[in-house]
Design a protein around this motif. Structure first.
Motif, PDB file in Angstrom:
ATOM      1  N   ARG A 135     -37.043   0.368  40.214  1.00 21.97           N
ATOM      2  CA  ARG A 135     -36.258   1.604  40.107  1.00 21.97           C
ATOM      3  C   ARG A 135     -37.182   2.814  40.002  1.00 21.97           C
ATOM      4  O   ARG A 135     -38.232   2.762  39.358  1.00 21.97           O
ATOM      5  CB  ARG A 135     -35.347   1.531  38.879  1.00 21.97           C
ATOM      6  CG  ARG A 135     -33.932   1.177  39.241  1.00 21.97           C
ATOM      7  CD  ARG A 135     -33.109   0.931  38.018  1.00 21.97           C
ATOM      8  NE  ARG A 135     -33.361   1.906  36.967  1.00 21.97           N
ATOM      9  CZ  ARG A 135     -33.060   1.701  35.699  1.00 21.97           C
ATOM     10  NH1 ARG A 135     -32.528   0.567  35.339  1.00 21.97           N
ATOM     11  NH2 ARG A 135     -33.305   2.616  34.807  1.00 21.97           N
ATOM     12  N   MET A 136     -36.734   3.927  40.622  1.00 15.46           N
ATOM     13  CA  MET A 136     -37.530   5.163  40.658  1.00 15.46           C
ATOM     14  C   MET A 136     -37.973   5.618  39.279  1.00 15.46           C
ATOM     15  O   MET A 136     -39.124   5.898  39.027  1.00 15.46           O
ATOM     16  CB  MET A 136     -36.687   6.303  41.247  1.00 15.46           C
ATOM     17  CG  MET A 136     -36.405   6.219  42.700  1.00 15.46           C
ATOM     18  SD  MET A 136     -37.860   6.283  43.657  1.00 15.46           S
ATOM     19  CE  MET A 136     -38.184   4.562  43.835  1.00 15.46           C
ATOM     20  N   ASP A 137     -36.992   5.725  38.360  1.00 12.32           N
ATOM     21  CA  ASP A 137     -37.292   6.311  37.057  1.00 12.32           C
ATOM     22  C   ASP A 137     -38.314   5.461  36.313  1.00 12.32           C
ATOM     23  O   ASP A 137     -39.123   5.972  35.550  1.00 12.32           O
ATOM     24  CB  ASP A 137     -36.012   6.478  36.236  1.00 12.32           C
ATOM     25  CG  ASP A 137     -35.104   5.260  36.359  1.00 12.32           C
ATOM     26  OD1 ASP A 137     -35.384   4.430  37.222  1.00 12.32           O
ATOM     27  OD2 ASP A 137     -34.136   5.151  35.596  1.00 12.32           O
TER      28      ASP A 137
ATOM     29  N   TYR B 160     -33.916  12.031  48.518  1.00 15.25           N
ATOM     30  CA  TYR B 160     -34.392  12.504  47.218  1.00 15.25           C
ATOM     31  C   TYR B 160     -35.171  11.413  46.490  1.00 15.25           C
ATOM     32  O   TYR B 160     -36.167  11.686  45.825  1.00 15.25           O
ATOM     33  CB  TYR B 160     -33.220  12.960  46.361  1.00 15.25           C
ATOM     34  CG  TYR B 160     -32.794  14.367  46.679  1.00 15.25           C
ATOM     35  CD1 TYR B 160     -33.695  15.410  46.542  1.00 15.25           C
ATOM     36  CD2 TYR B 160     -31.521  14.665  47.111  1.00 15.25           C
ATOM     37  CE1 TYR B 160     -33.331  16.698  46.842  1.00 15.25           C
ATOM     38  CE2 TYR B 160     -31.150  15.949  47.419  1.00 15.25           C
ATOM     39  CZ  TYR B 160     -32.055  16.963  47.282  1.00 15.25           C
ATOM     40  OH  TYR B 160     -31.700  18.232  47.584  1.00 15.25           O
ATOM     41  N   ARG B 161     -34.732  10.168  46.634  1.00 16.55           N
ATOM     42  CA  ARG B 161     -35.467   9.075  45.996  1.00 16.55           C
ATOM     43  C   ARG B 161     -36.903   9.017  46.515  1.00 16.55           C
ATOM     44  O   ARG B 161     -37.824   8.760  45.754  1.00 16.55           O
ATOM     45  CB  ARG B 161     -34.776   7.746  46.297  1.00 16.55           C
ATOM     46  CG  ARG B 161     -33.646   7.428  45.377  1.00 16.55           C
ATOM     47  CD  ARG B 161     -33.202   6.018  45.661  1.00 16.55           C
ATOM     48  NE  ARG B 161     -32.081   5.641  44.830  1.00 16.55           N
ATOM     49  CZ  ARG B 161     -31.524   4.452  44.887  1.00 16.55           C
ATOM     50  NH1 ARG B 161     -31.964   3.559  45.747  1.00 16.55           N
ATOM     51  NH2 ARG B 161     -30.529   4.150  44.106  1.00 16.55           N
TER      52      ARG B 161
ATOM     53  N   GLY C 195     -29.575   3.899  52.570  1.00 22.84           N
ATOM     54  CA  GLY C 195     -30.221   5.153  52.182  1.00 22.84           C
ATOM     55  C   GLY C 195     -30.503   6.055  53.359  1.00 22.84           C
ATOM     56  O   GLY C 195     -29.618   6.335  54.175  1.00 22.84           O
TER      57      GLY C 195
ATOM     58  N   ALA D 121     -36.557   1.555  47.617  1.00 21.69           N
ATOM     59  CA  ALA D 121     -35.335   2.175  47.114  1.00 21.69           C
ATOM     60  C   ALA D 121     -34.818   3.309  48.007  1.00 21.69           C
ATOM     61  O   ALA D 121     -33.602   3.477  48.119  1.00 21.69           O
ATOM     62  CB  ALA D 121     -35.565   2.677  45.682  1.00 21.69           C
ATOM     63  N   PRO D 122     -35.687   4.124  48.663  1.00 17.79           N
ATOM     64  CA  PRO D 122     -35.158   5.184  49.540  1.00 17.79           C
ATOM     65  C   PRO D 122     -34.309   4.646  50.677  1.00 17.79           C
ATOM     66  O   PRO D 122     -33.465   5.367  51.202  1.00 17.79           O
ATOM     67  CB  PRO D 122     -36.429   5.870  50.080  1.00 17.79           C
ATOM     68  CG  PRO D 122     -37.473   5.588  49.074  1.00 17.79           C
ATOM     69  CD  PRO D 122     -37.153   4.236  48.520  1.00 17.79           C
TER      70      PRO D 122
ATOM     71  N   GLN E 203     -40.343   9.215  44.401  1.00 20.66           N
ATOM     72  CA  GLN E 203     -41.371   8.195  44.587  1.00 20.66           C
ATOM     73  C   GLN E 203     -42.692   8.835  45.000  1.00 20.66           C
ATOM     74  O   GLN E 203     -43.749   8.484  44.498  1.00 20.66           O
ATOM     75  CB  GLN E 203     -40.893   7.241  45.667  1.00 20.66           C
ATOM     76  CG  GLN E 203     -41.803   6.101  45.929  1.00 20.66           C
ATOM     77  CD  GLN E 203     -41.049   4.981  46.595  1.00 20.66           C
ATOM     78  OE1 GLN E 203     -40.021   4.539  46.104  1.00 20.66           O
ATOM     79  NE2 GLN E 203     -41.528   4.535  47.714  1.00 20.66           N
TER      80      GLN E 203
END
Lengths: 187, 104, 309
Positions: C279-281, C134-135, C210, C201-202, C139
């Motif tokens: 970070r994703m956000d 999902y990450r 991950g 991050a994924p 992205q």
């Protein structure tokens, strides 16, 4: 000859994976079956020489299905299909309507006297399309752009639970918005 | 290849999609049916362009419009699903038939 | 100029070159890591080979309740997508296939990486993998639009979607000079696409790996190889799009293509080593509020340039 074989394989593949969408229990597999159906259906477009539109369909469908799979798994009760259940209503009626529609359409395909081809296929169909939507068909392009913009606004408005009063306070005077998740710009 | 083969493929995709759109309860699955139907339209428009009037761009423009319709359908569909799920916890079409005239 | 008819790059040559560069990227990353850790950097050059041998004899992991079909499909898709995308990349004057819509083809094939990573995460029936998958989608939604605009700006400057024409249009001035913002955005999105460096991050360490947490043995080898191949391919595509392809003095065109690819790839590997994970956000807001308007402005500037020229 090779073209015919490719077409038949892709046509059968497109319809078969289209049927699989509604047969498979696992929602992840159903989504990827739909993606397979789109990819198979893009090959006939490439066979017709529509290289740009064919590759565009591939590009868009991959992205669209990856968004769809998120929603599928979010909203379906049985995302992995580990617990078989039926989510159908009026299956017989729907089947009858679908078969009837196919019969009518297929009859039309063979009974309608299709006109003979006028003119030759242009060397670069992409250029033909580009010149059309930037020239005589520009209204189409403008409408498509407007509709897409309206879609973006509408879908954000519909799907977000928080408005500007939630973010900036009742009198909209908060300097930094009060968001549950901070963005990267430190606003 | 002949025009009829392509149109038959388009008709088959359209009918499979129609079955899905009519028979599925989940909103997302209904949308999958609609997408298959539009996919049939794309194949038919491309075939008619190639076999009937390849010198005019109309068929290709129709394909472009159909692709846009698909994108719009998906975006608005998911937004409506999200909105209705958030307010009323509904994710199947049978529970969201307020606009239907069936007696309850 | 890329001639389509007589001189075509053999797919085998392409595969060998991609393999060599991907190994180079992996070795480079290992060397940088070894130097930072204080161990012998030279010995680290062979580290990817040792790791590959170890993974080949390691047993493949099976997970109860895994969606094995989708899991294996995801793993296989990553290197396949990278190789398919590489088909349109010219080596000097020749490419495996110089399609008339090469830029769109490249984009469509690299987007398959979304499928691959998500499938890897989903199929493993593991929470770490699923969150990683999902990450990558988050992205992807952040980097893909700026990336597309960067690609299309290069095509716009050349007036053609054919990669060969894009190279030919840079005879006077490289697009990296003409459209620096598009080039920078391309490099950022290239890192994000290969989930490398600041965008790892994924497969992040905070997720125990991950999307790469569960695959073991040959599966893991394919996943890692696919990731390095993808990094190689996006680095190699920067050369015809922004760095003038095979143009350069003294050396033949194919050599210049290889040298430039090596430089871009080296830069990407180095950035991946230096910059911490984002970070994703946070990246999402940067992508939509900064990169998209920036890429649109760049496209506007280039279109005006094309019109007045």
């Amino acid at each position: 000859m090779a073209e015919t074989v490719v077409f038949v394989v892709c046509a059968v593949g497109a319809v078969a994976s289209g049927v699989a969408v509604f047969v498979l229990d696992s929602m992840a597999r159903a989504t990827f079956a739909l993606l397979a159906s789109f990819l198979f259906a893009a090959v006939p477009l490439l066979l017709l020489g529509l290289s740009y539109l064919g590759v565009l369909v591939v590009l868009m469908m991959v992205m669209e299905m990856m968004v769809m799979v998120v929603f599928m798994i979010m909203y379906m009760m049985n995302p992995a299909g580990l617990m078989p259940m039926s989510m159908l209503h009026n299956k017989v009626g729907a089947l009858a309507v679908a078969i009837g529609t196919f019969a009518v359409l297929a009859a039309g395909v063979f009974l309608v006297p299709w006109p003979a081809r006028e003119g030759a296929v242009p060397a670069d169909p992409t250029l033909l399309l580009a010149e059309a939507i930037m020239g005589p068909h520009m209204l189409v392009m403008m409408l498509v752009g407007l509709v897409l913009f309206a879609t973006m606004v509408a879908s954000v408005v519909l799907s977000t639970p928080r408005g500007r009063y939630d973010r900036y306070g009742d009198d909209l005077r908060r300097a930094r918005p009060d968001d549950p998740i901070d963005g990267g710009l430190g606003r | 290849m002949i025009l009829e083969a392509y149109l038959l493929l388009a008709a088959a995709l359209f009918s499979v999609g129609l079955f899905g759109a009519l028979s599925q309860q989940s909103v997302v699955m209904v949308m999958m049916g609609l997408e298959l139907m539009i996919n049939g339209v794309i194949v038919a428009a491309a075939a008619l362009w190639f076999f009937v009037s390849p010198e005019r761009p109309d068929g290709q423009v129709l394909v472009l419009v159909a692709i846009t319709a698909m994108a719009v359908e998906m975006a608005v569909g998911f937004a409506v699903t999200t909105a209705i799920f958030r307010t009323r916890d509904i994710d199947v079409v049978d529970s969201a038939d307020d606009l239907g005239d069936r007696d309850r | 100029m890329v001639e389509s008819a007589p001189a075509l790059l053999s797919p085998l040559v392409l595969l060998v070159l991609l393999g060599v560069f991907a190994y180079g990227a992996a070795a480079g990353a290992a060397v940088l890591h070894a130097r930072a850790a204080g161990t012998a950097p030279v010995a680290a050059i062979a580290a990817p080979a040792r790791e590959s041998a170890r993974l080949l004899v390691q047993r493949r992991r099976t997970v109860p309740g895994a969606d094995t079909l989708l899991w294996r499909l995801g793993g296989a898709l990553l290197p396949v997508a990278a190789v398919l995308a590489a088909m349109v990349i010219p080596l000097g004057p020749v490419a495996v296939s110089d399609l008339s819509v090469g830029v769109v083809w490249f984009n469509a094939m690299e987007v398959l990486a979304w499928c691959a990573v998500w499938l890897l995460g989903w199929g493993a029936n593991s929470v770490w993998g699923l969150v990683g998958g999902y990450r990558f989608l988050v992205q992807g939604l952040s980097y893909e639009l700026p990336h597309m605009f960067a690609l299309i700006t290069a095509a716009l400057g050349a007036g053609s979607l054919r990669v060969g024409d894009v190279v030919a249009a840079q005879e006077e001035v490289w697009f990296a000079v003409l459209m620096p913002a598009a080039f920078a955005i391309y490099l950022v999105s290239a890192l994000a696409m290969a989930f490398w460096g600041p965008f790892d991050a994924p497969v992040g360490r905070d997720l125990a790996g991950g999307a790469a947490a569960e695959p073991a043995g040959a599966d893991r080898l394919v996943l890692l190889a696919g990731r390095y191949l993808l990094l190689t391919v996006v680095a190699a595509m920067a050369v015809p799009l922004f760095l003038g392809g095979g143009a350069g003095p003294l050396l033949p065109a194919w050599a210049w293509s290889l040298v430039k690819t090596a430089v871009v790839l080296g830069a990407l590997v180095w950035i991946g080593h230096r910059v911490p994970t984002v970070r994703m956000d946070r990246f999402t807001e940067v992508g939509w509020m900064v990169l998209i308007p920036l890429s649109l402005l760049q496209a506007l500037v280039v279109s005006v340039l094309v019109l007045v020229r």
